[in-house]
Structures are given as C-alpha cells and as structure tokens.
Design a protein around this motif. Structure first.
Motif, PDB file in Angstrom:
ATOM      1  N   ASP B 296      78.050 158.502  55.962  1.00 31.24           N
ATOM      2  CA  ASP B 296      78.737 158.465  57.256  1.00 31.24           C
ATOM      3  C   ASP B 296      78.248 159.534  58.203  1.00 31.24           C
ATOM      4  O   ASP B 296      78.722 159.625  59.326  1.00 31.24           O
ATOM      5  N   SER B 326      78.904 165.189  58.879  1.00 27.75           N
ATOM      6  CA  SER B 326      79.671 164.002  58.508  1.00 27.75           C
ATOM      7  C   SER B 326      81.155 164.244  58.804  1.00 27.75           C
ATOM      8  O   SER B 326      81.579 165.394  58.949  1.00 27.75           O
ATOM      9  N   PRO B 327      81.942 163.171  58.871  1.00 30.76           N
ATOM     10  CA  PRO B 327      83.369 163.363  59.180  1.00 30.76           C
ATOM     11  C   PRO B 327      84.079 164.230  58.137  1.00 30.76           C
ATOM     12  O   PRO B 327      84.946 165.029  58.487  1.00 30.76           O
ATOM     13  N   SER B 328      83.715 164.099  56.854  1.00 30.06           N
ATOM     14  CA  SER B 328      84.393 164.922  55.842  1.00 30.06           C
ATOM     15  C   SER B 328      84.035 166.389  56.017  1.00 30.06           C
ATOM     16  O   SER B 328      84.883 167.265  55.811  1.00 30.06           O
ATOM     17  N   ARG B 330      83.435 167.725  58.867  1.00 33.27           N
ATOM     18  CA  ARG B 330      84.185 168.161  60.040  1.00 33.27           C
ATOM     19  C   ARG B 330      85.623 168.503  59.648  1.00 33.27           C
ATOM     20  O   ARG B 330      86.191 169.494  60.104  1.00 33.27           O
ATOM     21  N   GLU B 331      86.207 167.695  58.788  1.00 30.80           N
ATOM     22  CA  GLU B 331      87.575 167.982  58.338  1.00 30.80           C
ATOM     23  C   GLU B 331      87.634 169.294  57.576  1.00 30.80           C
ATOM     24  O   GLU B 331      88.540 170.097  57.754  1.00 30.80           O
ATOM     25  N   SER B 437      82.686 169.758  69.031  1.00 29.99           N
ATOM     26  CA  SER B 437      83.407 168.865  68.128  1.00 29.99           C
ATOM     27  C   SER B 437      84.184 169.623  67.073  1.00 29.99           C
ATOM     28  O   SER B 437      85.028 169.054  66.394  1.00 29.99           O
ATOM     29  N   ASN B 438      83.896 170.905  66.908  1.00 31.42           N
ATOM     30  CA  ASN B 438      84.621 171.714  65.925  1.00 31.42           C
ATOM     31  C   ASN B 438      85.143 172.958  66.629  1.00 31.42           C
ATOM     32  O   ASN B 438      84.476 173.992  66.621  1.00 31.42           O
TER      33      ASN B 438
END
Lengths: 286, 501
Positions: B296, B326-328, B330-331, B437-438
């Motif tokens: 992803d 990846s989105p994970s 980012r989390e 984005s972060n």
C-alpha cells in the motif's frame, strides 16, 4: 548472497565438492568462474587435520602427516583440558541420546538454530576468504552488529583478474563456517537428516531496510566443484554436512553488505521434493 | 537449401568420386524445389540425425519464405533459369552452401570493402586480427561494423585459415563494439568455422578429441555466451552439429547450458528488470517500491530535478527527492512519542543488477519496555472470525514452529527517501514535505546521521560516538538539547520471537 543482498549465495561443503545454491536472487545468471582453464589434477585425500587453503596450481608441500601434528604446550594445560573434556563429552553423550540430546527430542524436533551471533566468540566459527588469495583485490570483513545480536558482513568486490597469465576470471568473496571439531581436532559433521530446509534471517543491500526470512529447501542444492556445475548430480547428504558458506561472485563491482540474524534448519512438512534436478547419465544421447 | 556433404564410408576413392558426382547432379536436377535430398541413397553413420536437424532448419527456412521476410533465399537456391546461373558454375554453387549456413549469406545491404593484403604485411602483432577490427571499424563501433569484419574475414579465404585466432580476437573485441549480449552475432561468429571438417568420421577420431583447438575455441564462444547470460537457440545447435558433430565438447556444453539456464532463469522471487529506467526519478521510484515492505505504500515526488536561478544570477541544481510511506507507517508515526527523537539515517546502498543507488530512512529508536502498550484488538476489524481467542491449549515442543532465538530489537522505520544529493539541506526539505502529511514531525526533534561509509541498519551506540552528528531544529519546536546522541543503551529483555514459517 543474499537473499536480501542480491548477490551472494550460500553453499554447503562436502569432503570433495561444494554445493552451491542456484537462487537467482542470490546471484546473477553468471556462474562463478574462479579458476584458470588449466584442467585440475586429482583432488588430494583429506587428512584428519584441516589444512590451509592451497591455491590451485601451487605445488603441494611435502610434509608427512605426522609432522603436521603440533604438540603445542604453549597453550599449556588449557588445551589438554579442553580436548579431554571434549573426549569425555563424546563418551558420555551417547548415554543420553544422539548428539547428547534425548531421543524423543531428536526425533520430534521441528526447528533448530544452528548459528546465532550473540558475542565475539560466535565470529570465531567463521572463516573469511576473498580473491585476495589468488591475487585479486576484493576484500571482506566480518563484525558484530548492534547490541551483539547480528553479524555484519561487508566488503568490496573487484572482478579485475590477477595478472598472473593463467587466471581468467576473478572477483569473489566468501564466508564459510568452520567444520565442527571433536576432541583432538578431529572432524565432525552436522547431522541435519531430520530437517529439510535451511532458514536464514538476513538483511542486505538488495532488498532494503527490512529483514527477510529466507527458506531454502535442501533439495534445491546442486553439486559444483570449484565453480563449475557438475554433470552427475545427487541430493545433499544431510548427515554429513561439513560447512555452510556464502559466496558473492557476480560481476557487479563495488561495496556490499549483509547482516545475518541467525541461521537455522527446519522441517517444512509441505515440502516433499527429494531432489530438484535430474540425476544425469554420464553420456546421454543427443 | 542445405547441402550436407556427408561423410562417405565408401570403400574406394573412385566410388566416393562417383557418389560425389551423383550428389551434384541430383542437386542440379532439383532446381528450385526445397525438398530434402533423399536420405536412403546415402551411406554414412552420421547423416541420419544431421539430416533430421537439417530438415528442421529447412522447415524454418520454409516458414520464413512463406512469410516472405527472408531475403537471401534467392541467393542460395540454384536457379538454372536466372541470370546469375550463367555466372556461377554449378560446383561453386554447391561449395557456397558447403562453407556457410544459408542463414548467413552476405547481406547485400552492407557494401563490401576491399581490404588489401599489403596493408597488413608490415604489422605483425601477437594477436593477428586486432588490426582488422581497427581498420574496418574506422572509429564507429557497432553491430553493423562487427558483422562487416566477420564478412570480410569469411570472404577472404574459402578455407578460413586462421579462423581460431580470429574468433578469439573477435570474442575479446565484442564488448568494445557493444554486441556482447547479441545472440545473432554469436551465431554469426560460430558460422566462421568451416562446416563438417571437424566432425569425427570413425571411432578413432571420436576417441581422441578430434581437432582439440577448434573444439576449445567453440567452447570459448559458448562460455562467453554463458557469462553474459545469453540463452542459445536452435540455430546455435544446428551450427554446432554441423561444425563439430553431435558428441563433441561444444555440443555437450550447449546441452549443459540448455539444461541449467531455464532452471535458473526464474528463480528470483524479486526479479530486477533487465533494462533499468534511464531517468533517475523513474529509477528511484522503482527502487523505492521494491524495498518498501508494504504494497500500500505510495511514492510521492517531493521535488523534480530542475535548475533554478537565484537572485545573484547563479544557477543552482535542485536534486530530485522521492519519498515513500505506507498508511501503516503513517499511523505509527502519528502515535510516536514527541519526547523521543527521530533519526534520518543514510545513505544505505541498494543494488539493482549492476547499479547501486542510495536511500535514506526516517526511523526512531525502539520503544522502552515500559512504554510498550499492548493495544487490545478492535473486534470490529474483522467480522468473519475473531482475532483473539482465549484458549488454554498449548503446543508441545514437537509442534513448535518458531525458532528459539531472541528478537532483534529495532526501531520502526517510518519513511524512506531517495535523492541524488544526500546533504542535510535536501533531507531537511524532505522532512518538511513529510510534515504536511505527518504533523507530529513538527514537534519531534530530528537528528541527522549521515555517513559516507558502509552502513549497517542497526548501529551500536559505542561506535556512534565518533561519528558526525548534526542536529536539525524546526523553528516551531521546543529546543531540545543534543543529549539524545549519547543515550545509554537500553537493556531489553530477551523475548521469544514469534516468526511464522
């Protein structure tokens, strides 16, 4: 090699020949051409005592076997103690079970960690070699990684052949484990007959920043001798494994690195293949 | 048409001559047709299989004729009614096919050059044919000039004297001309060998390594093909059979190549494409997607390479910056504790075939044992089966699938980037772009650990103290003392690893 580093490949050594793995991720399609085109003479019979690497073509030293045994008292009592302790262990181990472990454990084992790098003494088990021995310019080094949990193999590969008029190809770096020794420096073998795959946890410069778990079944190992794949193939003898080695031999010159977390063997129940290649006839019909 | 002058195991020479005339006559009578010469009238041990392969090649030729794409066909067919027939006597027509394969008849598109013998008399070198290459190439080294050199050599002597030295010289010159990965050039080079002269005709010749120099030369050609990873094709096989016979060493080597190469071709589970993209931005994109652990993950181009003109009029080259996250990841980064610093480490090498590219990562140290919070599984994540089960079943040692080894403690990697210029300014720009984005990056101190030497992704704290550290402070953050560099090694308890097989 590396499964992670696109370039090295692991190998197991036998008394007479070397098994190399054919994984493409490990190496390019190029085979290793390490040796001059001069036909090799008969392989000498191995003595009980491990010899140093002898460059092919160099004349053998005329040393009689008993002259090679060193009665070195400089190490003093520790050497003698160590050997006798090993001898005692060898005598008492069969009372417990094969290789000193209870029989039920030996029979039902699914995984075994064979090499893990948890301290400087674990680096003593490995031997480094590169084509410096034949006059090339590659280098290879081994050290411990962070927190003494991994080993770090790094170096530079250079495939310029040495200028001695007979070597045509060059450029290899290898790291090989030392053969296990019994008391008084006698050779012992690894017995992996209850397993069928090799499991490595590595990280290198082919696949980035992440650890890779690589499983290679023993049926995929093929027989080579001095860099050339042999015609008559047969499966690996799992009860007579001497050493395992990793070799980098593709033509990409430059620095390389590989980090190894541990090397283990496991029994993969889904893998039922005995041998991946044909056991050739000597002179097949065209 | 292939004219195989097969070995005659005829008792007397006169009988042999008679057979030869019969053969020529039959060939003339055939005219335009492409049918094979009748096999049964011949005596000889080898021709059965040679004829089979010859027929195979004829079928190939037939197919090509049907498609109309193969021009030299008309050159080789004996045409009693054409204009060239009068000029070329019949026996020479046969000899033409004898010494060269029909596939490699001289291409009329490349004009021939007359190379006089006097030019080479004065130059005697250890490798006699190097001069030929230099002379004919005349500066431009390409496939066309290479094939022209081979044609000149072929044309020079019908018996191809000195072909072994020529082939060795040509093999050495191939990389200069850029044709070392071209199979057709190798086939053309094999075509230089005179056909059927080196095929053993009786058991004594078969026993005693017939024509060893030529066999070694043939092996050398195949070995260079093998070195470059080129798979030979059926034309190579037919050539080898015609030149050396079926049980020769080059044929055996060909068989070995054809056995092992297909096995190795698709072994890499992560294959690198043969032709890497030329554009550095595309290459960076390919490498980042290759090393990202998550499908992803998305690549963002933070900056494209361009040249900017500053106020003082200087031209400044701006490097490209490509990042991947990846989105994970980012989390994970969003949950990162702002009091612990982040590190930008690099450059780490990544090898793709023969090119090495470098990437940088943004990571944090592994969390302290006290800080590790086990989040309960959210039951809404999966409706079809429960993610957590409270059973008291245990596996005995014979069912254990994990290795009994400690975990390697490592901090999480939050993002990766690739750039042509790995200095602090560029990487700082990457971090500021990532901040969009972060947002947590604005509150966390980021340290730069840029090292030119060989990197290992885990660093020992003791080795770090003599490396250079640079501190990067964001303007809207609290000032953090650079004491984070010399943190003590945290003792982590060994845990069992839970690796799935």
């Amino acid at each position: 090699m590396v499964f992670a580093c696109d370039r090295l490949k692991p190998g197991m050594s036998f008394p007479k020949a070397t098994r190399l793995l054919s994984l493409r991720s490990l190496t390019s399609v190029h085979q290793q051409h390490l040796l001059p085109s001069v036909p090799t003479r008969l392989v000498p019979s191995r003595t009980l005592i491990q010899n140093e690497y002898r460059r092919p073509g160099k004349p053998r030293e005329n040393v009689l076997p008993w002259q090679k045994i060193k009665f070195d008292f400089s190490k003093g009592l520790e050497g003698i103690k160590k050997h006798f302790a090993l001898l005692m262990k060898e005598v008492t181990d069969p009372w417990v079970g094969p290789e000193g472990r209870p029989l039920i454990e030996h029979m039902l084992e699914q995984n075994r960690v064979v090499w893990e790098f948890r301290g400087p003494e674990s680096l003593e088990e490995w031997t480094l070699s590169s084509d410096r021995e034949i006059g090339g310019q590659s280098e290879i080094h081994l050290k411990l990684g962070r927190n003494h949990t991994t080993c770090f193999l790094y170096g530079t590969l250079c495939s310029a052949p040495p200028k001695d008029g007979e070597t045509r190809y060059s450029g290899y770096c290898t790291v090989r484990s030392k053969q296990p020794l019994a008391s008084f420096d006698r050779k012992k073998h690894h017995d992996w007959s209850s397993f069928n795959s090799l499991h490595l946890r590595v990280r290198g410069d082919g696949r980035g920043a992440h650890w890779q778990d690589v499983k290679i079944p023993f049926s995929k190992f093929f027989l080579t001798h001095r860099g050339r794949i042999q015609d008559d193939q047969h499966p690996l003898w799992l009860d007579k494994i001497n050493t395992i080695g990793f070799t980098l031999g593709d033509d990409a010159d430059g620095p390389f690195q590989l980090e190894i977390d541990f090397i283990g063997v496991c029994k993969d129940p889904a893998h039922t293949e005995e041998f991946a290649y044909e056991k050739y006839k000597r002179n097949p019909q065209v | 048409m292939l004219m195989l002058h097969c070995a005659f195991v005829a008792p007397t020479r006169r009988h042999r001559e008679k057979q030869k005339h019969l053969f020529l006559k039959r060939v003339q009578d055939r005219g335009r047709s492409l049918t094979a010469v009748p096999v049964r009238s011949w005596t000889g041990c080898l021709h059965g299989s040679i004829m089979r392969i010859a027929r195979c090649l004829q079928q190939l030729q037939g197919l090509r004729l049907l498609r109309g794409s193969w021009r030299p066909a008309r050159v080789l067919q004996p045409d009693p009614h054409g204009p060239s027939a009068a000029r070329i006597p019949p026996q020479h027509r046969v000899l033409k096919g004898f010494h060269s394969s029909p596939a490699f008849a001289k291409d009329p598109r490349v004009p021939g050059r007359f190379v006089s013998e006097d030019d080479k008399k004065g130059q005697k070198s250890l490798v006699p044919h190097d001069n030929l290459f230099e002379q004919i190439a005349m500066g431009s080294k390409s496939k066309a000039t290479f094939t022209k050199v081979i044609d000149v050599f072929n044309k020079r002597d019908i018996r191809r004297r000195g072909h072994v030295e020529f082939i060795y010289a040509a093999l050495k010159k191939m990389p200069e001309f850029g044709v070392e990965r071209d199979l057709s050039v190798y086939n053309k080079l094999l075509d230089v060998f005179p056909k059927e002269v080196f095929v053993p005709t009786n058991f004594i010749q078969r026993m005693f390594n017939h024509y060893p120099r030529q066999q070694e030369c043939g092996i050398e050609v195949l070995e260079q093909m093998e070195n470059y990873g080129i798979m030979p094709n059926v034309e190579t096989k037919v050539l080898l059979v015609q030149i050396f016979g079926e049980k020769s060493h080059p044929m055996r080597k060909y068989q070995r190549i054809m056995y092992w190469f297909p096995k190795f071709k698709h072994l890499n589970p992560f294959p690198v494409p043969q032709h890497l993209p030329e554009d550095p931005v595309d290459l960076a994109r390919l490498s980042l997607t290759r090393i990202a652990n998550d499908l992803d993950a998305k690549v963002t181009v933070h900056q494209l390479p361009c040249t900017e003109v500053t106020e003082t009029g200087e031209e400044v080259q701006r490097p490209y910056i490509l990042g991947i996250q990846s989105p994970s990841q980012r989390e994970l980064l969003a949950k990162h504790n702002p009091s612990r610093p982040l590190f930008v480490e690099g450059p780490f090498p990544l090898w793709l075939r023969r090119t090495c590219v470098y990437y940088y990562i943004l990571r944090a140290d592994p969390p302290l044992p006290q800080e590790k919070v086990e989040e309960p599984y959210d039951p809404e994540r999966s409706f079809y089966y429960p993610l957590q089960l409270d059973f008291s079943l245990d596996r005995d040692f014979w069912d254990e699938e994990d290795f009994d080894v400690e975990d390697v403690e490592e901090g999480p990697v939050f993002a990766m980037c690739m750039t042509s210029q790995g200095d602090q300014a560029t990487l700082g720009q990457w971090i500021s772009d990532l901040q969009l984005s972060n947002p947590v990056l604005g509150r966390v101190p980021t340290l730069f650990r840029l090292d030119p030497g060989p990197q290992h992704l885990q660093r020992g704290e003791e080795e770090e103290s003599d490396r250079s550290h640079r501190l990067h402070e964001e303007s809207d953050r609290d000032d953090r003392p650079p004491g984070e560099d010399t943190e003590a090694v945290l003792d982590e308890e060994p845990r069992r690893s839970h690796m799935k097989q």
